[in-house]
Design a protein around this motif. Structure first.
Motif, mmCIF file in Angstrom:
data_model
loop_
_atom_site.group_PDB
_atom_site.id
_atom_site.type_symbol
_atom_site.label_atom_id
_atom_site.label_comp_id
_atom_site.label_asym_id
_atom_site.label_seq_id
_atom_site.Cartn_x
_atom_site.Cartn_y
_atom_site.Cartn_z
ATOM 1 N N LEU A 3 0.831 -1.205 0.000
ATOM 2 C CA LEU A 3 0.000 0.000 0.000
ATOM 3 C C LEU A 3 0.863 1.251 0.000
ATOM 4 O O LEU A 3 1.900 1.297 0.658
ATOM 5 C CB LEU A 3 -0.889 0.015 1.255
ATOM 6 C CG LEU A 3 -1.903 -1.117 1.380
ATOM 7 C CD1 LEU A 3 -2.482 -1.154 2.785
ATOM 8 C CD2 LEU A 3 -3.025 -0.919 0.381
ATOM 9 N N GLY A 4 0.413 2.256 -0.752
ATOM 10 C CA GLY A 4 1.032 3.576 -0.662
ATOM 11 C C GLY A 4 2.509 3.628 -1.014
ATOM 12 O O GLY A 4 3.260 4.409 -0.437
ATOM 13 N N ARG A 63 5.912 4.646 -2.532
ATOM 14 C CA ARG A 63 6.443 5.862 -3.162
ATOM 15 C C ARG A 63 7.945 5.951 -2.941
ATOM 16 O O ARG A 63 8.512 5.271 -2.092
ATOM 17 C CB ARG A 63 5.761 7.107 -2.578
ATOM 18 C CG ARG A 63 6.000 7.283 -1.084
ATOM 19 C CD ARG A 63 5.517 8.648 -0.586
ATOM 20 N NE ARG A 63 5.621 8.741 0.862
ATOM 21 C CZ ARG A 63 6.747 9.032 1.506
ATOM 22 N NH1 ARG A 63 7.871 9.261 0.846
ATOM 23 N NH2 ARG A 63 6.757 9.105 2.831
ATOM 24 N N THR A 105 11.703 10.962 -0.179
ATOM 25 C CA THR A 105 12.051 12.357 -0.455
ATOM 26 C C THR A 105 13.464 12.626 0.056
ATOM 27 O O THR A 105 13.994 11.868 0.875
ATOM 28 C CB THR A 105 11.084 13.303 0.275
ATOM 29 O OG1 THR A 105 11.220 13.083 1.692
ATOM 30 C CG2 THR A 105 9.640 13.033 -0.131
ATOM 31 N N PHE A 156 9.246 4.169 0.416
ATOM 32 C CA PHE A 156 8.413 4.104 1.613
ATOM 33 C C PHE A 156 7.140 3.377 1.216
ATOM 34 O O PHE A 156 6.596 3.618 0.135
ATOM 35 C CB PHE A 156 8.064 5.523 2.076
ATOM 36 C CG PHE A 156 7.284 5.597 3.358
ATOM 37 C CD1 PHE A 156 5.892 5.550 3.340
ATOM 38 C CD2 PHE A 156 7.924 5.717 4.579
ATOM 39 C CE1 PHE A 156 5.167 5.619 4.525
ATOM 40 C CE2 PHE A 156 7.201 5.796 5.770
ATOM 41 C CZ PHE A 156 5.814 5.749 5.736
ATOM 42 N N TYR A 195 -2.675 8.507 8.942
ATOM 43 C CA TYR A 195 -3.681 8.983 7.999
ATOM 44 C C TYR A 195 -4.643 9.978 8.624
ATOM 45 O O TYR A 195 -5.071 9.807 9.764
ATOM 46 C CB TYR A 195 -4.514 7.781 7.523
ATOM 47 C CG TYR A 195 -3.692 6.601 7.079
ATOM 48 C CD1 TYR A 195 -3.463 5.525 7.931
ATOM 49 C CD2 TYR A 195 -3.125 6.556 5.798
ATOM 50 C CE1 TYR A 195 -2.699 4.438 7.522
ATOM 51 C CE2 TYR A 195 -2.369 5.469 5.391
ATOM 52 C CZ TYR A 195 -2.161 4.421 6.252
ATOM 53 O OH TYR A 195 -1.410 3.345 5.856
ATOM 54 N N ILE A 200 6.529 15.182 6.719
ATOM 55 C CA ILE A 200 7.342 14.362 5.803
ATOM 56 C C ILE A 200 6.468 13.465 4.929
ATOM 57 O O ILE A 200 5.551 12.817 5.427
ATOM 58 C CB ILE A 200 8.333 13.510 6.617
ATOM 59 C CG1 ILE A 200 9.298 14.457 7.343
ATOM 60 C CG2 ILE A 200 9.128 12.558 5.725
ATOM 61 C CD1 ILE A 200 10.283 13.762 8.223
ATOM 62 N N GLY A 201 6.775 13.461 3.647
ATOM 63 C CA GLY A 201 6.136 12.504 2.740
ATOM 64 C C GLY A 201 4.640 12.700 2.566
ATOM 65 O O GLY A 201 3.912 11.735 2.310
ATOM 66 N N ARG A 247 1.138 13.021 1.148
ATOM 67 C CA ARG A 247 0.533 12.654 -0.132
ATOM 68 C C ARG A 247 -0.929 12.309 0.132
ATOM 69 O O ARG A 247 -1.350 12.149 1.268
ATOM 70 C CB ARG A 247 1.238 11.439 -0.747
ATOM 71 C CG ARG A 247 1.146 10.219 0.125
ATOM 72 C CD ARG A 247 1.693 8.967 -0.532
ATOM 73 N NE ARG A 247 1.693 7.883 0.461
ATOM 74 C CZ ARG A 247 0.653 7.098 0.722
ATOM 75 N NH1 ARG A 247 -0.477 7.245 0.060
ATOM 76 N NH2 ARG A 247 0.730 6.157 1.641
ATOM 77 N N LEU A 248 -1.684 12.202 -0.957
ATOM 78 C CA LEU A 248 -3.085 11.792 -0.800
ATOM 79 C C LEU A 248 -3.136 10.270 -0.698
ATOM 80 O O LEU A 248 -2.302 9.570 -1.276
ATOM 81 C CB LEU A 248 -3.910 12.281 -1.988
ATOM 82 C CG LEU A 248 -3.894 13.809 -2.179
ATOM 83 C CD1 LEU A 248 -4.828 14.221 -3.304
ATOM 84 C CD2 LEU A 248 -4.273 14.528 -0.891
ATOM 85 N N THR A 288 -4.301 6.482 -1.404
ATOM 86 C CA THR A 288 -4.764 5.789 -2.613
ATOM 87 C C THR A 288 -6.146 5.185 -2.350
ATOM 88 O O THR A 288 -6.559 5.044 -1.192
ATOM 89 C CB THR A 288 -3.810 4.644 -2.982
ATOM 90 O OG1 THR A 288 -3.825 3.675 -1.920
ATOM 91 C CG2 THR A 288 -2.392 5.143 -3.180
ATOM 92 N N ARG A 309 -7.054 2.161 -2.640
ATOM 93 C CA ARG A 309 -6.894 0.909 -1.873
ATOM 94 C C ARG A 309 -6.757 1.199 -0.380
ATOM 95 O O ARG A 309 -7.293 0.487 0.449
ATOM 96 C CB ARG A 309 -5.636 0.180 -2.335
ATOM 97 C CG ARG A 309 -5.937 -1.120 -3.037
ATOM 98 C CD ARG A 309 -4.668 -1.760 -3.491
ATOM 99 N NE ARG A 309 -4.376 -2.975 -2.763
ATOM 100 C CZ ARG A 309 -3.160 -3.407 -2.495
ATOM 101 N NH1 ARG A 309 -2.106 -2.712 -2.858
ATOM 102 N NH2 ARG A 309 -2.981 -4.549 -1.859
ATOM 103 N N GLU A 310 -6.036 2.260 -0.061
ATOM 104 C CA GLU A 310 -5.870 2.613 1.347
ATOM 105 C C GLU A 310 -7.195 3.084 1.944
ATOM 106 O O GLU A 310 -7.507 2.810 3.091
ATOM 107 C CB GLU A 310 -4.821 3.721 1.501
ATOM 108 C CG GLU A 310 -3.400 3.239 1.271
ATOM 109 C CD GLU A 310 -2.399 4.378 1.300
ATOM 110 O OE1 GLU A 310 -2.585 5.389 0.586
ATOM 111 O OE2 GLU A 310 -1.421 4.262 2.054
#
Lengths: 345, 338
Positions: free
Chosen positions: A112-113, A115, A118, A133, B95, B114-115, B117-118, B120, B122-123
């Protein structure tokens, strides 16, 4: 039909489960017995951190990737139920870091997720310049195996604490099908030059402030030969080594020192972690998983064997996919023996 | 130069952060922290301490960003050092989920954590009924460990600590040359500020060591924050509610809402329950003023009213307050220093 499973690690137990699930209402009577000289918490599966992740690249072995995906999706489906706690399943995110840029891992679409890391994140890992990650699953052997045994016992599967010396021994006592899930010691039942130990040693520590797994990859040193830190539900697993050909199950103090020093460089806060115990295990390494049928002659008669061993450092990761495949092979045997449902005209 | 006697009123995360900043930056100041309550009895102690912010309406975004960034960077450095366990500061990923797509999908702090993002699709499947989500890694700062750790640092810098209830800032003007007011909700009476009001929050601490991610509903009322010694689940946001007692109805509601987000929580043992009153205010008050209680002018730097974002903004506001302290000292007439 009498089915004898050799081995009570995650492979043996989950294969027994898949066969029961798919055939207990088709084959009657279906007797399943599990034979092993080691049960939880003394199996290889118990010592492993319980982290779902295949090796970075499947090297064209797409079948194994499919089995890994099947396992991930299967375990993920339990998260919507409180049962997941009793199974030892939970999500955890973390970092795979490399000393040089590398292609995306084969499992990137399974987890999952996923990426890239950074720049700011890479600053956390001096010496590593690239990485990813993602969120993956944990399936802790010390909880999952008892859950599986309980599941099987409730359905009438019998367990025998006994070391099986040969397939012949089981054939003579009346087993129709033998499922060989004997892991690293399969060679004692049938020589297999492709099977070799990949010795691992880990240190379990109490460090509850750590909530991410970190796996480092040094392509020159090889998989699991560079530090990894994997927090669990109670303790953190720190490793690692991957010593091909080393059969010793004793903890080695030189390995301990090396593992600890490298891990503390990776995660300085470990300095304050209480060390709880060391453990060594032999990963059943093979060029690829042996998952196939074989008919073994035992004097005048023959016995069907399904081999399911050689899962290296990814047994927990791949177990369900392989168990389902083994059940499929069992189905072939059922058909051939005419024990399946009667065909209708 | 004669020592400037500085007093910090309040020993929560704002008080001690400000006290440390001043004591370490200005060695010619003697700094005393005065408070009625110390850890573990401050409002900060019960807070989960996840770094995360809402936007205040009347303070410039640049200033809020600076508060957040300074706090985040300061705590992140601790989380990634050997001090992490003693200070109670750790990294945490998770989340924030929304039932409806928010007006502002990328908040002002999204590039500071940090990091970011939106989530997904599935998540999001794990959260039926939620259409949108953000995933990121941030810091968690547990004040029951962090406040003692700050106090240690404060004393090392020469700071003094005194347990005492302050009824009026004017009482302090004889003994001190500069007052820093970090009294949180107490400012309502201490400085006669009716704009600060309680926002009651109840939380539970449960044993669920298998949980590794935080989950927060964007409405701010339901959240799960795994920490070092337990998982904080909550919560409530009851404005103008002064009750410090645990409410059983709130307990049931919290467990029910959180178990819906994370079904495994229904197997978790409740370890403790806690109530805190967030010092709510439209905007935090971070400014200076001169009071003249008995003829003598005494500068006061106010640093209170951070609502539910105290831990998140503490270090950044402390640095801001330090800047105001420097201004006060610069303007102090020479005889005040005698």
């Amino acid at each position: 039909m009498r089915v004898a499973v050799i081995g009570a690690g995650v492979i043996g137990l989950s294969t027994a489960q898949s066969i029961y699930e798919q055939y207990h209402s088709i084959v009657s009577p279906l007797t399943i017995e599990v034979y092993a000289d080691r049960f939880t918490p003394l199996t290889t599966s118990d010592g492993a951190a319980g982290f779902w992740q295949p090796y970075l690249y499947d090297k064209g072995n797409v079948q194994e990737t499919e089995w890994n995906k099947e396992t991930f999706d299967y375990l993920l489906s339990f998260l919507s139920s409180p049962e997941s706690v009793k199974m030892g399943i939970f999500l955890q995110s973390g970092y795979n870091v490399c000393t040089e840029p590398a292609p995306d891992p084969t499992f990137k679409d399974i987890v999952l997720g996923f990426r890239q890391l950074t720049e700011r994140e890479l600053q956390l890992f001096p010496g590593y310049t690239y990485g990813w990650f993602n969120t993956a699953l944990m399936v802790e052997g010390k909880t999952y195996l008892p859950w599986l045994m309980d599941w099987l016992q409730k359905r009438g599967v019998m367990f025998y604490h006994r070391k099986i010396e040969s397939f012949k021994e089981l054939a003579e006592s009346g087993a129709d099908v033998i499922i060989n899930c004997s892991g690293i010691r399969s060679g004692e039942l049938q020589p297999d030059p492709e099977l070799t130990p990949g010795r691992g040693q880990i240190i379990k520590v109490d460090a509850p402030w750590l909530k991410h797994w970190i796996l480092t990859h040094n392509f020159k040193q090889g998989v699991y030969n560079s530090p990894y830190i994997i927090p669990g539900s109670r303790l953190v697993t720190v490793g690692g080594v991957f010593q091909i050909g080393n059969w010793s199950e004793q903890n080695n103090s030189t390995d301990h020192k090396h593992i600890w020093e490298e891990a503390c460089k990776l995660e300085p806060s470990l300095k304050h972690a209480r060390i709880v115990e060391d453990w060594s295990g032999l990963r059943p390494v093979r060029s690829k998983v042996r998952l196939e049928r074989e008919t073994i002659q035992c004097g005048p008669s023959s016995v069907e064997v399904i081999h399911n061993y050689g899962h290296g450092g990814f047994g927990l990761t791949i177990h369900r996919g392989c168990a389902q495949e083994a059940a499929r092979l069992f189905g072939q045997i059922v058909q051939q023996k005419g024990k399946g449902p009667k065909s209708r005209l | 130069m004669k020592t400037v006697r500085v007093v910090v009123v309040g020993a929560g995360v704002i008080g001690f952060s400000t006290a440390v900043c001043v004591a370490e930056a200005l060695p010619f100041c003697s700094v005393t922290v005065l408070a009625e309550k110390f850890s573990p009895d401050t409002t900060s102690d019960g807070a989960a301490g996840i770094l995360f912010a809402a936007q205040f309406p009347d303070i410039s975004v640049e200033r809020q960003r600076r508060w957040f960034k300074d706090s985040f960077d300061h705590l992140r450095a601790i989380a990634q050092s050997q001090q992490s366990p003693e200070a109670g500061v750790m990294m945490s990923s998770g989340y924030q989920i929304f039932k409806d797509v928010p007006a502002d999908p990328k908040p002002y702090w999204s590039d500071l954590v940090i990091g970011f993002r939106l989530m997904t699709d599935r998540e999001l499947e794990r959260f039926p009924g939620y259409k949108f989500g953000q995933a990121f890694t941030t810091v968690k700062c547990e004040c029951s460990s962090y406040l003692p750790w700050l106090e240690k640092r404060f004393r090392k810098a020469g700071g003094k600590v005194q347990q005492r209830k302050v009824s009026s800032l004017h009482d302090l003007s004889d003994s001190y040359d500069l007052i820093i007011n970090c009294s949180g909700l107490g400012s309502r009476t201490l400085t006669d500020d009716p704009q600060v009001y309680p926002v009651r929050g109840q939380v539970l601490k449960v044993e669920a060591p298998w949980l590794q991610h935080f989950i927060r509903d964007g409405d701010g009322k339901t959240y799960i924050y795994p920490g070092i010694h337990g998982v904080t689940v909550g919560g409530t946001r009851q404005e103008d509610d002064w009750r410090l007692e645990v409410d059983d109805g709130d307990t049931r509601s919290i467990l029910e809402r959180c178990s819906r987000l994370e079904p495994s929580l229904s197997r978790a043992r409740v370890l403790s329950k806690w109530v805190g009153l967030r010092p709510g205010r439209r905007n935090p008050r971070l400014e200076r003023e001169l009071v003249q209680p008995r003829g003598r002018k005494v500068p006061v730097v106010h640093n209170y009213g951070h609502g539910g974002w105290g831990v998140t903004l503490a270090w950044g506001s402390a640095l801001d307050a330090l800047g105001l302290v420097r201004q006060c000292l610069h303007e102090m007439p020479p005889q005040a220093k005698l």
